[in-house]
Design a protein around this motif. Structure first.
Motif, PDB file in Angstrom:
ATOM      1  N   THR A 131      39.811  43.722  44.126  1.00 25.36           N
ATOM      2  CA  THR A 131      38.579  43.627  43.351  1.00 25.36           C
ATOM      3  C   THR A 131      38.943  43.966  41.910  1.00 25.36           C
ATOM      4  O   THR A 131      39.460  45.047  41.639  1.00 25.36           O
ATOM      5  N   ILE A 132      38.689  43.039  41.019  1.00 24.73           N
ATOM      6  CA  ILE A 132      39.143  43.141  39.634  1.00 24.73           C
ATOM      7  C   ILE A 132      37.943  43.307  38.712  1.00 24.73           C
ATOM      8  O   ILE A 132      37.014  42.500  38.736  1.00 24.73           O
ATOM      9  N   CYS A 133      37.977  44.341  37.886  1.00 24.80           N
ATOM     10  CA  CYS A 133      36.930  44.528  36.885  1.00 24.80           C
ATOM     11  C   CYS A 133      37.178  43.551  35.748  1.00 24.80           C
ATOM     12  O   CYS A 133      38.195  43.645  35.056  1.00 24.80           O
ATOM     13  N   ASP A 134      36.257  42.625  35.547  1.00 22.86           N
ATOM     14  CA  ASP A 134      36.467  41.630  34.498  1.00 22.86           C
ATOM     15  C   ASP A 134      35.794  41.997  33.177  1.00 22.86           C
ATOM     16  O   ASP A 134      35.819  41.222  32.215  1.00 22.86           O
ATOM     17  N   THR A 135      35.228  43.199  33.099  1.00 25.41           N
ATOM     18  CA  THR A 135      34.625  43.631  31.840  1.00 25.41           C
ATOM     19  C   THR A 135      35.460  44.697  31.134  1.00 25.41           C
ATOM     20  O   THR A 135      35.092  45.150  30.051  1.00 25.41           O
ATOM     21  N   CYS A 136      36.586  45.089  31.711  1.00 23.18           N
ATOM     22  CA  CYS A 136      37.448  46.116  31.117  1.00 23.18           C
ATOM     23  C   CYS A 136      37.952  45.697  29.747  1.00 23.18           C
ATOM     24  O   CYS A 136      38.333  44.539  29.531  1.00 23.18           O
TER      25      CYS A 136
ATOM     26  N   GLY B 213      40.069  42.666  30.981  1.00 18.14           N
ATOM     27  CA  GLY B 213      39.840  42.494  32.417  1.00 18.14           C
ATOM     28  C   GLY B 213      39.863  41.033  32.830  1.00 18.14           C
ATOM     29  O   GLY B 213      40.391  40.688  33.889  1.00 18.14           O
ATOM     30  N   GLU B 214      39.284  40.166  32.008  1.00 17.35           N
ATOM     31  CA  GLU B 214      39.331  38.728  32.307  1.00 17.35           C
ATOM     32  C   GLU B 214      40.762  38.207  32.279  1.00 17.35           C
ATOM     33  O   GLU B 214      41.168  37.421  33.138  1.00 17.35           O
ATOM     34  N   LYS B 215      41.533  38.650  31.297  1.00 19.13           N
ATOM     35  CA  LYS B 215      42.935  38.228  31.199  1.00 19.13           C
ATOM     36  C   LYS B 215      43.709  38.662  32.441  1.00 19.13           C
ATOM     37  O   LYS B 215      44.464  37.875  33.020  1.00 19.13           O
ATOM     38  N   LEU B 216      43.518  39.931  32.848  1.00 19.19           N
ATOM     39  CA  LEU B 216      44.220  40.423  34.035  1.00 19.19           C
ATOM     40  C   LEU B 216      43.740  39.696  35.281  1.00 19.19           C
ATOM     41  O   LEU B 216      44.544  39.350  36.155  1.00 19.19           O
ATOM     42  N   ALA B 217      42.456  39.431  35.383  1.00 19.26           N
ATOM     43  CA  ALA B 217      41.909  38.723  36.545  1.00 19.26           C
ATOM     44  C   ALA B 217      42.552  37.353  36.714  1.00 19.26           C
ATOM     45  O   ALA B 217      42.938  36.961  37.817  1.00 19.26           O
TER      46      ALA B 217
END
Length: 124
Positions: free
Chosen positions: A6-11, A26-30
């Motif tokens: 589960t990836i936080c995309d707002t980080c 977060g989007e980049k990491l996702a």
């Protein structure tokens, strides 16, 4: 058994607002995690908006039914972090309890564990 990342995309890491701000960290990491996990039968990904670990973004949760679950954070949104997270998730999926021996942890996740959660009880 399937393990979920589960990836936080707002980080947003410190200094995020000094860049182009087209995507959150977060989007980049996702995107990188989703690509690294693509096609793996025992690892699935999902995005959420906020895991409430803002002081240590980028955050992910490694979760599996009836297993220990973990929150990890303070990652750089790069390919090394993504591959380490996915490798750890694969080891988690292969573990009956969700516990992965330290010697089997990818180097990229060492020092990034924030919390460990016991599995939920089967009955109420």
């Amino acid at each position: 058994m399937t393990t979920w990342i589960t990836i936080c995309d707002t980080c947003k890491r410190e200094g995020w607002d000094q860049g182009d701000m087209a995507q959150t960290d977060g989007e980049k990491l996702a995107i990188l995690i989703e690509s690294a996990a693509n096609g793996l039968p025992d690892v699935k990904t999902r995005r959420v908006s906020c895991l409430m670990g803002c002081k240590s973004g980028c955050n992910v949760a490694i979760q599996g039914k009836a297993k220990l679950n973990y929150t990890l954070g303070d990652f750089m949104p790069d390919a090394d972090a993504a591959s380490g997270i996915v490798a750890y998730a694969q080891a988690h999926a292969q573990s009956a309890t969700g516990q992965v021996p330290y010697r089997d942890w990818p180097q990229e996740v060492k020092g990034h564990f924030v919390t460990r959660h016991p599995p939920l009880p089967d009955s109420e």
